[in-house]
Structure formats: structure tokens, C-alpha cells
Design an enzyme around this catalytic site. Sequence first.
Site, PDB file in Angstrom:
ATOM      1  N   GLU A 126       7.959   3.271   8.407  1.00  0.00           N
ATOM      2  CA  GLU A 126       8.855   4.447   8.061  1.00  0.00           C
ATOM      3  C   GLU A 126       9.724   5.138   8.584  1.00  0.00           C
ATOM      4  O   GLU A 126      10.125   6.156   7.883  1.00  0.00           O
ATOM      5  CB  GLU A 126       6.798   5.576   8.259  1.00  0.00           C
ATOM      6  CG  GLU A 126       5.741   5.086   7.795  1.00  0.00           C
ATOM      7  CD  GLU A 126       4.113   5.665   8.444  1.00  0.00           C
ATOM      8  OE1 GLU A 126       3.791   5.769   9.407  1.00  0.00           O
ATOM      9  OE2 GLU A 126       3.623   6.303   6.720  1.00  0.00           O
ATOM     10  N   GLY A 131      -0.126   1.308  12.974  1.00  0.00           N
ATOM     11  CA  GLY A 131      -1.301  -0.405  12.978  1.00  0.00           C
ATOM     12  C   GLY A 131      -0.847  -1.601  13.961  1.00  0.00           C
ATOM     13  O   GLY A 131      -1.974  -1.782  15.446  1.00  0.00           O
ATOM     14  N   LYS A 155      12.370  -9.966  12.957  1.00  0.00           N
ATOM     15  CA  LYS A 155      11.959 -10.669  11.585  1.00  0.00           C
ATOM     16  C   LYS A 155      11.406  -9.276  10.675  1.00  0.00           C
ATOM     17  O   LYS A 155      11.933  -9.120   9.645  1.00  0.00           O
ATOM     18  CB  LYS A 155      11.509 -12.488  11.022  1.00  0.00           C
ATOM     19  CG  LYS A 155      12.481 -12.458   9.741  1.00  0.00           C
ATOM     20  CD  LYS A 155      11.950 -14.255   9.775  1.00  0.00           C
ATOM     21  CE  LYS A 155      13.502 -14.498  10.414  1.00  0.00           C
ATOM     22  NZ  LYS A 155      12.856 -15.999   9.349  1.00  0.00           N
ATOM     23  N   GLY A 183       0.461  -1.450  -0.115  1.00  0.00           N
ATOM     24  CA  GLY A 183       0.022  -0.050  -0.158  1.00  0.00           C
ATOM     25  C   GLY A 183       0.704   1.455   0.345  1.00  0.00           C
ATOM     26  O   GLY A 183       0.792   1.910  -1.125  1.00  0.00           O
ATOM     27  N   PHE A 184       1.442   1.096   1.463  1.00  0.00           N
ATOM     28  CA  PHE A 184       2.204   2.683   0.950  1.00  0.00           C
ATOM     29  C   PHE A 184       1.720   3.527   0.988  1.00  0.00           C
ATOM     30  O   PHE A 184       2.390   4.593   0.615  1.00  0.00           O
ATOM     31  CB  PHE A 184       3.415   2.581   0.083  1.00  0.00           C
ATOM     32  CG  PHE A 184       4.600   1.189   0.098  1.00  0.00           C
ATOM     33  CD1 PHE A 184       4.559   0.698   1.067  1.00  0.00           C
ATOM     34  CD2 PHE A 184       3.806   0.152  -1.209  1.00  0.00           C
ATOM     35  CE1 PHE A 184       5.544  -0.747   0.891  1.00  0.00           C
ATOM     36  CE2 PHE A 184       4.292  -0.965  -1.234  1.00  0.00           C
ATOM     37  CZ  PHE A 184       5.056  -1.388  -0.001  1.00  0.00           C
ATOM     38  N   GLY A 190       1.739  -6.889   4.702  1.00  0.00           N
ATOM     39  CA  GLY A 190       2.959  -6.767   4.364  1.00  0.00           C
ATOM     40  C   GLY A 190       3.492  -6.536   5.689  1.00  0.00           C
ATOM     41  O   GLY A 190       4.673  -6.957   5.586  1.00  0.00           O
TER      42      GLY A 190
END
Lengths: 743, 183
Positions: free
Chosen positions: A704, A524, A632, A255-256, A482
Site C-alpha cells: 500500500e 501479509g 521483483k 482484492g485491494f 497477487g
Amino acid sequence: MFGFGTTNSLTMDKPHPESLLDSAVQGSIGRPFDRIDGPSKVSGTATYAAEYPVDNLAYGFLVGARIGAGTLISIDADAVRSMPGVIDVVTDLDRFIRVAGQGGETQPPTQGVRDIAFMGEIVAIVVAESYEAARDAALRLPVTYEAGEGAYAFAAARAKSYVPPDGVTPAHFNQGDVDAAMAEAPVTIDATYVTPSQNSAAMEPHASIAVWEDDGSLTLYGAYQMPSTDASQLAKCLGLSAKKVRIVSRYIGGGFGSKLGIAPESVAAAIAAKQIGRPVKAVMARQQVFEATVRRSNTEQRVRLAATRDGKLTAIGQESLVSNQPGEDFFEPVGIGTHMIYSGENRLITHDQVPLNLVLSGSMRAPGEAVGMIGLECAMDELAERLGMDPIVLRKTNDASVDPEKGVPFSSRSLSRALDEGARRFGWARRAGPGEARDGEWLIGMGVASAVRGNMLMESSAKVELRPDGTATISSSMTDIGTGSYTILAQIASEILGLPVDRITVALGDTNDPPAAGSGGSWGAGSAGSAVYLACEMLRGKLAKAMRVEDSALTLKDGMAIGNNRSSPIGEIVGDGLEAIGHIKPGKQEKATTQASFGAHFAEVGVNRVTGEVRVRRMLGVFAAGRVLNAKTARSQCLGGMTFGIGAALTEELLHDPRNGKLVNRDLAEYHVPVNADVPQLEVHFLSERDVHANPIHAKGIGELGISGAAAAIANAIYNACKVRVRSFPVTLDKLLPGLPDL
Amino acid sequence: MHFTINGRGFDADVDIRTSILDLCREHLGLTGAKKGCDHGQCGACTMLINGRRVNSCLTLAVMHQDDEIVTIEGLGQVDDLHPLQQAFVRHDGYQCGYCTPGQICSAAGMLDEITRGWPSHVSDDLAKPSLDDDEIAERMSGNLCRCAAYPNIVDAIREVGSAAPAGRTADAKDAAMAEEIVA
């Protein structure tokens, strides 16, 4: 602490120093677990938006306007209706959305496509029995327009700039007197940096399958980061109550920011499906993703720094020009990181909007910091050189101990620690002077930049159910784009409930489940993660009661409840099953502290002295973002952010034709995202940190942080390599060649 | 038209405009291969056709009478993953997962090309290319990954090709990450 019924609700009005994630003993949290959704992704069975099997499906292909500005006069549907396989040509000049929705907005984006505001605006959808038939007809659909006046060139339109309404950061902020400080200071920098428009270029194009149910409700399988607010946007566009719209986004192919709000294909598919009485799938062509979703605005940043001879900043100015469509409020919040990264008494941080008839400006990974930290951190590099100071020392000299504007403490802040740790790991001491290090025909340089990204908590909820078979299920309208949400939510529940991760099922991306803020702004994990935490906390209380022990005397591990010298399989003490909803929302902590994650980027580049080509040879990011939930997936998020930084520094630039706004490089061959060969073995290191002010899981956003400052570190390394300072991004070889030393 | 896809025969009446990618995704229910650009620019649609990797969006189904096609579904299933699929999971060689089936099919084709001794632009020894970082990055650069899992993709492929440097196996990386979190 417990709310009513089965909801455990928390408003972050005060710090939350105790976290069950520290006292629990399952050992799941933080560990580098493989993604629980991994096998479905690598085997191709994960279901993305365009892949839901739906009976009686019709295919839609979108039609975009081919003028830059003006009015739509007519659509000659009859000209293509008789083509083989074509079902209908559908448009709705009032309800089709002109632009994509902005993230988190519950109001619909600008509707109405009679007026053409930019080339590519979606004006119709052709529906057919097959994709090929729809595409052919769409490409042949005659549409007539009356051309109007548009503004397409930034340089020409800048005179029309205006002050936009405040957004996530004030449009204009002034403290003290930057002009006076600049006049008085012994050492100053006054430089202008330019960054181009960019596209998120997520690998999955925007796609929707619209299915109208018998009760008049709509199910939309879409690629959306924030299904709860997106459902609200979509419902209002269609004149439905929000309850009548269900969005399903189980897997999202990146998405970004570009999938924060609804995009034009959703409304077009829904209206078409209603009109023809069949489900419709509409997938944007890649060119349409570029032309008709969102771009990151271009920026022009005048950065002024004033410093004492020992490097203490006395003034910071960052005055930015950005662009968006006329009438659209969003502005790229360039200076959002500048507000909090360095101390300095006099501060001027402004944003002025230039109206342009180009695709909507909206959020792309780290709106604000991603570009604002380019200007600021390159200017800091220039200042360090002018002062004769090491750029790391300059940054540490100005590391703010409290918010330099609000005067409140930071919730946690590890900037200097990140700079020091990075310098040690990267071998910063080996850095040579500008233009001094060579390796054959390559000029070698090292650069550094700070990273900062504001942390946000967004109201979110999640349900957790414990079953008699000793398994648990988490459900929420949170998404995994993702980022690793599926896995980290399972780890949080695993840790608190004492269940192995493989006994936990996670269902995300469905607005039928408890509402959550979804994925955006790096909120999120902290938001939905806290909701899961709170649900599990409540379940833990119920398990303690079932074991007849105090909460504090209960141990949950490997599926067993242990307390008071007894132990029992958890499944045997849940009766017919237990469930709880966790709910978190921001509170007074938001203003009592300034919350952000911090870090430092280090880059080593080679500049080819013959061709001017730049190669990133090494790169290290050191980050502090509170608790790391999965080492990870957190590392992967940082790899992704740093690589976006490589793209911003070296290759990414949207080019618009100044005559009509046509996006010239509207595909993945012409818009250059970094490829495998552009990216070396990047190194990521996390500093240990807990943020008790952020949320009960003590974690801050990480998605980000990795991009913030990354491009600046590369540009600074380029200067160190070849002594050429390029202030217009991306730093392509044509801008370097004139300044390279003679062969 | 007749095709063999993942070892199974398919007879289909195809539109002459239909790509192999759309044939699989829209007609045969094989949605593992992804459409990212439809122009051969991103590699998300990579399949193996007669053993070679191909951008399946760029080749029409009618050109492939009787061809042997392998998609990601044919390499391995959730409960029986191919070594490359396992390695991508272990190394986190993806994030959103959309480019992943194409990356894995491409990697399978690429490893075969190395085995056959096909050189590339970066091969030091044109007769015997080695499975190092540069060689993998060069050969995998037709497969875009916007999440940018490239370093992990390279490591996954090296591990499957028994060419993982010390410290870059999945187990070694996991151990290092776990240690860092505890510290």
C-alpha cells in the site's frame, strides 16, 4: 525462545536485531525470483474461486434490491420457479447479510435484508441447472418493496454528520491549538480537498462455491483475502461453530481490500446449497460487485497548515467528512498518515461520518493514506509555493525525528533519504516554474509527494515440514492475492533451511492449515513471513542437534547440512521427517516504536493546452520498507500502487444518483481504472533498510506504500504544468479547461 | 454444434444464451479464460477465434459452428509454455493472474496483427507499424489489469517480438534489481 511442543512462538516485545536471513548463505532472500506460481497462472491452470470442479453443481444468480431505501414486502418465487432449468428461489430475510464483512472482524456483518439500506442490497438468489437459466430467472424475479426515506446526496446529508467510534485511528484527535497557531503564523494554507467514492475493481468478481459435507460442515471455495476470520464471520452468520466452516482460497484474482471480509454471495450460496441439497456456485456480476460489496468512502478534507517563514510547520489540521451506511462503524481513516508524517506542535485530525444509503464503506488499498495523503500533500505543495520554497526542502524541513504525537521513536524512517534519492534520479533540478515548461501543445510539469503507510504485525502461524527426500512444504491459511506470498514464503524457507527454492512447496489459502492473518493492510509478508521464519528457525535447531553442532556452527546450503567438518544431505538427517509450527504475534514493540514505511513519489505530466487532457509522462517511486524479500514482486506491488494513484488522480470516481443512490457507473466501461495506455514505464527504486523492531525478518509492508501520495504527486505536477490548482478529484479535463492559458 | 478448441473437436448441445466463454468455463472444463465483467469491457476472457482475438464473453457459442478456437490452455501448458507465457513469468507481467490468460491471448493476436502490418491509432507509419511502447500500450488497452503490471506486460511482449530496448530484457531487469538489493 522456543514454545511448547513443535511450536516456535514469538511475541514482538523487544527488538529482534539478529535475523537468520542475514547470516544464512543460500542467497535466496531478496533476489528477483520469478513467481513460483507463475506457470500455473500464465497457463490458466491456477484455480480461482469459481473454478473448482464440483459434482452436481447448481448455479446461483443473486438478486439485488432496486430501491434505494425501504422495506422488502414480497418475493414472488412462483413467478419464475417454472422457468426451464430453475431449481428454486432462495432467500432468508434474517440471515442473508446486508453488507460485506469488514477486514479482520470475527463478528458477522449486519444481517437481515428485510430492510433495504441501499440499492443493490442482495435479497435473494435464484438457483438453476445452468448459469443462463439462473440469470434469466433472477432478472425476471418480481420483488415488491415499500419505499422509504433514504439519504443519498452527501451535500444534503452533511448536516447529519456525527462522530463515529474510534477505529484504526482516533475519530477525533487534538493536540495544542491549531486555531491559535493559524492566527499567529506568518504563512498559512486553509484549503478543502474532495475525493470521490472509489471501487477496488479487482479483476475477479466475488465468487463462492458452497459445498455441505455429510458431517454438517461447510466447505466454501471463495475469493477471500483473510480466510481465517472470514470463516469465523461465515460460521456466525450461519449459526455454525467456526470449526464447521472451511474456506479455501488458493488463488484470489485481486482484492485491494474488497475481499477482506465475506461478501453477500457467500452466505447466499451456503443457504441455497443447504436448502436444495446440492453445491451452489454464486458469482457476482460485475455490476453487483460495484453495487453490493464495498466502496472507499468519498472524503471532504479541510487541510490547514501554519508555518514559520523558514518553512517550519507550527500547525497541521486535517478535518475530514466521510460517509457510510447508517449504523456502520467503519470510517475511512483519512488522517492516519497525517499523524506521523510531519512534525508540528499543534495538531487537529478529525473524522466525522455522514450517514448515506449507499453501498458499505470499507477498506480499499491503503485505507486512510490513499486519500488522506492527497489532501495533505497537495496542501504541502501549496504551502511550498506560498513560502517560495522548494517542496522537497519544505518536506525535509518537517521530517519528524520522533513520532510528533506519541513522542516515541520511529522503528525506521527514510523519508528525507527517499526525497533526496528521488530528486537525483528524477532530475528534479530541471523542474521549471508553474506554467513555464512546454512541449508543443503540451504544458509540462513535475510534482512530488511524500509516501507513508503504517506497518502492522498480525498474529499468524505457519507449518513447515522437512522430508527425507530433501524437500520442504509450507502450509498456512495465509493467502496470495497477487502480492507474491507463495514466492516470498518459499524464499524465506529456502534461505534459512538451505534448500533451493524449487525444492519447496507452498500451500496457502486453506483454513484447515495453521491460521494466519491473510492478506490486508500490507501485513501479509511481515506476519506470515515471520511465522515461516520461526518454523524454519526451529527446524534449523533440530538439524543442528542431528549434526551434533551448536546452532551457530551449522551451515545449510544447497540441500546440505555442514558443521564440525562434516556435511550431510539435509534429507538424510531428518529421520522420517521433521515439522515445526512458527507463530508470531504483536507485542510491546507496537507501542514502543511507531512503525511505518516511507517513500517519495515523483511525477511528470503533460497537460494538453487545447483539450485539457492530462498524460502521465514519467513517474518514479522511491521506497523504504525494511528488507525487500523479492525485488521483483516488491517492485510489482509498487507499480500497482502507483497506478492506483494514477487512477485516483485522473479517472476514478463512483457516481451515485442523488435521487435514489443508484450507482450510475457500475461497470468497467464507466468506472475508469487506468488502462495500459494510461501508464508509462514507471520507475521504482528501493532504499536499503532493515527494521529490527517490526519482526524477525526485518521487513515492512509494501503493497500500500505505492499508492500513498501518488495521486498528490500527479496533481502537484499538473499545477506545475499549467498553474491550475484543482482540489476536487479526479482531476478531469473539464476542471482544468477554464484555467488553461488562452490559445 | 461442433467446435475445434485447442486443436481438439468438441460436439456440444448448447443453450442459445451460452457465450463461448461460458461454454469453455462451465461445460468443457477449460477455466483458463476468465470472466471479469461479462460485457466485453475488461478483456480477461480474450481468446483467439479463427486466429483473431475476441472477447469471448460477447459472442454466443451458437455463432461459432466449426470455428477454430484457441484458449490459453491451447497456447501452452505448465511444462511446455508458449514464449509469451514464459515472458510474462520472467517479466512479472501479472500479479493476481486473473487477467493474465486474456492478456497473453490478446498479445498473441496483437503480435500477429503487427506482423500483418495492420496499423493502429498511434502508428507512425500506417504501412508498417513498429513494436514500440506506444503501439503495444494502445493495442493492449482493451485488457485491464487492476494489479497494473502494464509496464511489465509491455516489456514481455517486446521481448517476445525481439524488440526489447537495452536494459529492458528480463535478464537485464533481473540483474539491475539484484544489484539494487545487494547495494
